[in-house]
Design a protein around this motif. Sequence first.
Motif, short mmCIF file in Angstrom:
data_model
loop_
_atom_site.label_atom_id
_atom_site.label_comp_id
_atom_site.label_asym_id
_atom_site.label_seq_id
_atom_site.Cartn_x
_atom_site.Cartn_y
_atom_site.Cartn_z
N TYR A 205 8.60 -33.84 3.51
CA TYR A 205 9.52 -33.83 2.37
C TYR A 205 8.75 -33.54 1.08
O TYR A 205 9.15 -32.71 0.26
CB TYR A 205 10.25 -35.18 2.30
CG TYR A 205 11.04 -35.36 1.06
CD1 TYR A 205 12.33 -34.84 0.94
CD2 TYR A 205 10.49 -36.01 -0.06
CE1 TYR A 205 13.05 -34.97 -0.23
CE2 TYR A 205 11.19 -36.14 -1.22
CZ TYR A 205 12.47 -35.63 -1.31
OH TYR A 205 13.17 -35.75 -2.48
N THR A 209 9.30 -30.42 -1.52
CA THR A 209 9.75 -30.54 -2.91
C THR A 209 8.76 -29.91 -3.90
O THR A 209 9.01 -29.87 -5.09
CB THR A 209 9.99 -32.02 -3.30
OG1 THR A 209 8.78 -32.74 -3.04
CG2 THR A 209 11.13 -32.60 -2.49
N LYS A 213 14.08 -27.04 -5.03
CA LYS A 213 14.69 -27.87 -6.11
C LYS A 213 15.29 -29.15 -5.54
O LYS A 213 15.88 -29.14 -4.46
CB LYS A 213 15.82 -27.08 -6.78
CG LYS A 213 15.35 -26.05 -7.77
CD LYS A 213 16.56 -25.47 -8.50
CE LYS A 213 16.47 -23.98 -8.69
NZ LYS A 213 16.62 -23.09 -7.59
N THR A 214 15.18 -30.23 -6.31
CA THR A 214 15.80 -31.50 -5.92
C THR A 214 16.72 -31.96 -7.04
O THR A 214 16.58 -31.52 -8.19
CB THR A 214 14.73 -32.60 -5.72
OG1 THR A 214 13.95 -32.69 -6.91
CG2 THR A 214 13.82 -32.30 -4.55
N GLY A 218 16.36 -37.10 -5.96
CA GLY A 218 15.28 -36.62 -5.10
C GLY A 218 15.79 -35.89 -3.86
O GLY A 218 15.00 -35.56 -2.97
N ILE A 220 16.96 -32.74 -1.76
CA ILE A 220 16.73 -31.30 -1.87
C ILE A 220 18.10 -30.60 -1.96
O ILE A 220 18.95 -30.75 -1.07
CB ILE A 220 15.92 -30.76 -0.68
CG1 ILE A 220 14.53 -31.42 -0.65
CG2 ILE A 220 15.78 -29.23 -0.74
CD1 ILE A 220 13.71 -31.15 0.59
#
Length: 465
Positions: A205, A209, A213-214, A218, A220
């Motif tokens: 993860y 990231t 983009k998140t 947080g 995605i």
Amino acid sequence: MDSTSVIIIGAGMSGISAAKTLSDAGVKDILILEATNRIGGRIRNTYFADLSVETGANWIEGVHGEEQNPIWEMAQQLGLRTFRSDYSNLSSNTYKQDGGRYEKAAVEAAIDESEKIHSLGEKYSETLPPSGRNDISISTFQRLENKIPSTPLEMIVDYYSYDYEFAEPPRVTSLQNTVPLPTFDDFGDNVYFVADERGYKSLVYNLATMFLKTNSQGVIVDPRLQLGKVVTEIQYSGDGATVSTDDTSSYRADFVLVSVSIGVLQSDLIKFNPVLPKWKILALYEFDMAVYTKIFLKFPFKFWPDGDDREFFLYASKRRGYYPVWQHFEKQYPGANILMVTVTDEESRRIEQQDESTTKTEAMEVLRSMFGKDIPQATDILVPRWWSNKFFRGSFSNWPLGVNRHEFDSIKAPIKRLYFTGEHTSEHYNGYVHGAYLAGIDSANMIIQHIRDGFFEVEIKPKDS
Ligand code: FAD
């Protein structure tokens, strides 16, 4: 680079690492299609008895050596909760099938003998020609030394040394490609067990990231990652590729990179159009997808001896590989009262096909023979099923006898604009998380070179070089 598009199939460690490498090189038009509703692939945690347990990859293997394992580095940066696994006390913790423990000296002698043969195997392996044409199985080497494990004690020591690592018996495993094992040779002999609420998957993860983009929570939200997209067909040519998914969508790109497991490639889940060349199909089907299963059991209270020197214990059944390697979680989760037992290969396949209550009954019988009749019943059991899952078809690749450099190079070789990655394509570390990570970088670099030069020259070692 900017205008080139690449579709990546699969959001496991290799797919995400490849996508990041492409993105870093300026290839921003990427699309990751993932069949499940999560990233991480074979790195996955779940909740069992209110604790996070890893049903897939669990250890960071190869630590504190001359070279730094990149996965260890990531884990340090993220502050992942890890515990060094100490197997040095197995000689005090090996149980007989009919009850009681073996004398420490007897187990020590069996381990010493096994290690002696292993060292001789390392020396022999180094004398073999690089092409692999004179490769033999680990068992063949043991036979050459007149040392075939046959008593329950010898078999459990042998199982611990080979099956517990490769998930297949030494009878099928290539000596030349696994003895010595580059993972431990390069990165060190230590292995660290991940027990973190965020899961081992937080490494994947975190990598994702860095380029996707998140939102503020947080999550995605980048449209370049599409979950729940099961790829069913890939049409490829010298100009590009069209990828179809089971929801009747189709996507076009200049390149496609396939990161699904070798088990999936050996199934008919994805149709290739045109059909893959025969040399490629043969190579793909020759490599092994092994099965490794960690079964978790929860108890109302602890009845096994605790302490760091008791973390791992062995059960020496007359039936090789029957509930063989056990681990308690007192160090990772004090008071959790959880045991984990590992089975592999045929035992994994057998257990995947039976219901949990039968597996629990079998495991309880084994535990009773080790710890007596009065132990409590397990209150809960978790049996992951990687082999039956059509998106994985097993746990990790194992290098079998019969696959030489030529076949191995053929597995990863691209065809036109169709590229392959995944742990099974890793130059030295197939089977491992670090193998998946490094393979992703390698395959992405091949595509980058292709974009830059207009072609990519594949190097496949001739059969008898
Ligand atoms: P994957 O993680 O399999 O990623 C491929 C992705 O492709 C998956 O997310 C899958 O859902 C997706 N996919 C499949 N088919 C399709 C399709 N048709 N369309 C779209 N997407 C598709 N390694 C270690 O280093 N240490 C360990 O302790 C360890 N233990 C393990 C224990 C178990 C039980 C298992 C299962 C694995 C273990 N491994 C371990 C191996 C390690 O997990 C793998 O080598 C690594 O995670 C593989 O990553 P990958 O990207 O190559 O493949």
